[in-house]
Scaffold this active site. Sequence first.
Site, mmCIF file in Angstrom:
data_model
loop_
_atom_site.group_PDB
_atom_site.id
_atom_site.type_symbol
_atom_site.label_atom_id
_atom_site.label_comp_id
_atom_site.label_asym_id
_atom_site.label_seq_id
_atom_site.Cartn_x
_atom_site.Cartn_y
_atom_site.Cartn_z
ATOM 1 N N ASN A 230 0.878 -1.168 0.000
ATOM 2 C CA ASN A 230 0.000 0.000 0.000
ATOM 3 C C ASN A 230 0.913 1.214 0.000
ATOM 4 O O ASN A 230 1.496 1.540 1.026
ATOM 5 C CB ASN A 230 -0.910 -0.014 1.240
ATOM 6 C CG ASN A 230 -1.719 1.274 1.362
ATOM 7 O OD1 ASN A 230 -1.746 2.088 0.440
ATOM 8 N ND2 ASN A 230 -2.378 1.449 2.509
ATOM 9 N N LYS B 112 0.159 4.203 -0.208
ATOM 10 C CA LYS B 112 -0.454 5.399 0.389
ATOM 11 C C LYS B 112 -0.208 6.592 -0.544
ATOM 12 O O LYS B 112 -0.185 6.407 -1.762
ATOM 13 C CB LYS B 112 0.070 5.606 1.804
ATOM 14 C CG LYS B 112 -0.115 4.331 2.654
ATOM 15 C CD LYS B 112 0.075 4.519 4.113
ATOM 16 C CE LYS B 112 -0.155 3.182 4.813
ATOM 17 N NZ LYS B 112 -0.137 3.275 6.261
ATOM 18 N N HIS C 120 -9.468 1.430 4.686
ATOM 19 C CA HIS C 120 -8.204 1.599 5.415
ATOM 20 C C HIS C 120 -8.454 2.529 6.606
ATOM 21 O O HIS C 120 -9.252 3.469 6.516
ATOM 22 C CB HIS C 120 -7.127 2.183 4.492
ATOM 23 C CG HIS C 120 -5.770 2.109 5.104
ATOM 24 N ND1 HIS C 120 -5.343 3.007 6.051
ATOM 25 C CD2 HIS C 120 -4.761 1.214 4.963
ATOM 26 C CE1 HIS C 120 -4.117 2.671 6.450
ATOM 27 N NE2 HIS C 120 -3.749 1.574 5.799
ATOM 28 N N GLU D 206 -6.846 4.883 7.716
ATOM 29 C CA GLU D 206 -6.596 6.304 7.443
ATOM 30 C C GLU D 206 -7.814 6.948 6.786
ATOM 31 O O GLU D 206 -8.084 8.133 6.983
ATOM 32 C CB GLU D 206 -5.323 6.453 6.587
ATOM 33 C CG GLU D 206 -4.081 6.179 7.435
ATOM 34 C CD GLU D 206 -2.898 5.570 6.705
ATOM 35 O OE1 GLU D 206 -2.846 5.617 5.460
ATOM 36 O OE2 GLU D 206 -2.007 5.043 7.402
ATOM 37 N N GLU E 264 -5.452 -4.738 10.364
ATOM 38 C CA GLU E 264 -4.428 -3.715 10.577
ATOM 39 C C GLU E 264 -4.701 -2.991 11.897
ATOM 40 O O GLU E 264 -5.497 -2.032 11.926
ATOM 41 C CB GLU E 264 -4.447 -2.701 9.429
ATOM 42 C CG GLU E 264 -4.169 -3.311 8.077
ATOM 43 C CD GLU E 264 -3.534 -2.314 7.123
ATOM 44 O OE1 GLU E 264 -2.493 -2.660 6.557
ATOM 45 O OE2 GLU E 264 -4.045 -1.186 6.979
ATOM 46 N N GLY F 295 2.543 2.292 10.784
ATOM 47 C CA GLY F 295 3.527 3.362 10.650
ATOM 48 C C GLY F 295 4.233 3.726 11.948
ATOM 49 O O GLY F 295 4.910 4.743 12.027
ATOM 50 N N SER G 194 3.330 -2.193 10.292
ATOM 51 C CA SER G 194 4.783 -2.308 10.511
ATOM 52 C C SER G 194 5.311 -3.707 10.223
ATOM 53 O O SER G 194 6.204 -4.188 10.921
ATOM 54 C CB SER G 194 5.159 -1.858 11.930
ATOM 55 O OG SER G 194 4.794 -0.498 12.129
HETATM 56 P P1 13P Z 1 3.066 0.317 7.664
HETATM 57 O O1 13P Z 1 3.560 -0.964 7.077
HETATM 58 O O2 13P Z 1 3.828 1.524 7.195
HETATM 59 O O3 13P Z 1 2.915 0.233 9.143
HETATM 60 O O4 13P Z 1 1.576 0.550 7.068
HETATM 61 C C1 13P Z 1 0.665 -0.491 7.159
HETATM 62 C C2 13P Z 1 -0.530 -0.108 6.402
HETATM 63 O O5 13P Z 1 -1.269 0.787 6.767
HETATM 64 C C3 13P Z 1 -0.801 -0.839 5.155
HETATM 65 O O6 13P Z 1 -2.064 -0.552 4.660
#
Ligand code: 13P
Length: 248
Positions: free
Chosen positions: A9, A11, A94, A96, A166, A172, A211
């Site tokens: 992803n 982002k 997601h 976010e 997640e 992150g 992560s």
């Molecule tokens: P990270 O791997 O940067 O923690 O992000 C995970 C994520 O949100 C994947 O959709």
Amino acid sequence: MRRKLIAGNWKMNGSLAANAVLLDGIKSELSQASCDVAVCVPSPYLAQCKSLLSGTSIKWGGQDVSVHESGAYTGEVAAAMLNDFDCAYVIVGHSERRSYHGESSELVAAKAVRAIKSGLIPIVCVGESLEEREAGKTESVVGMQLDAVLSVIDAGDCSKMVIAYEPVWAIGTGKTATPQMAQDVHAVLRARVASKSASAAETIQILYGGSMKPDNAKELLAMQDIDGGLIGGAALKAADFLAIIRSA
Ligand code: 13P
């Protein structure tokens, strides 16, 4: 035995130049991947993915889809547009988007339905906040998020989606759920799917995200109900993404 899926992803990261280097790096080493591999990229880069990844074993997809078919929805991307660029996947729900854009579980469910109807595989994200975990609410939170989707799709369509667990507190942050913590939640999610379709529960891929890195991927991916990863930061470096793919 379920085939594993390692999905990046990206982002809101990338540029035409950086993506070309990243995708070339992944492609050059991937001929022998024994798992499914995909990248979910910002919409402006779907054309680039189609051009650079067609004919390879790497699939691509979007990071969100509108519930609407077309029309006056400024900023939205329709499923048919993702189809135009031969997307295989689209991420929906997601954390976010749930937190920064106020997306409800009902909206996420409607997006999953739209994706499935359009022949896209939705990667449905669920996950609890730190506060919810500490209050012992993890199972009920992810259960409700998943039930919202299961309640509106046909049993026969359960096998046409991917679930990504997640935990919000692991995204992150460099903090990862332990393999056992993740496994416990994945087992709950699979049981929920089984209550709708026993056969889909056997085959559905449930990814872990939060992560996941080269140094923790192997032990996470060794767990019985962890069928792959949804990778954020580590998907932006070819060497890291490839290392995770090799662990799968
Ligand atoms: P990270 O791997 O940067 O923690 O992000 C995970 C994520 O949100 C994947 O959709």
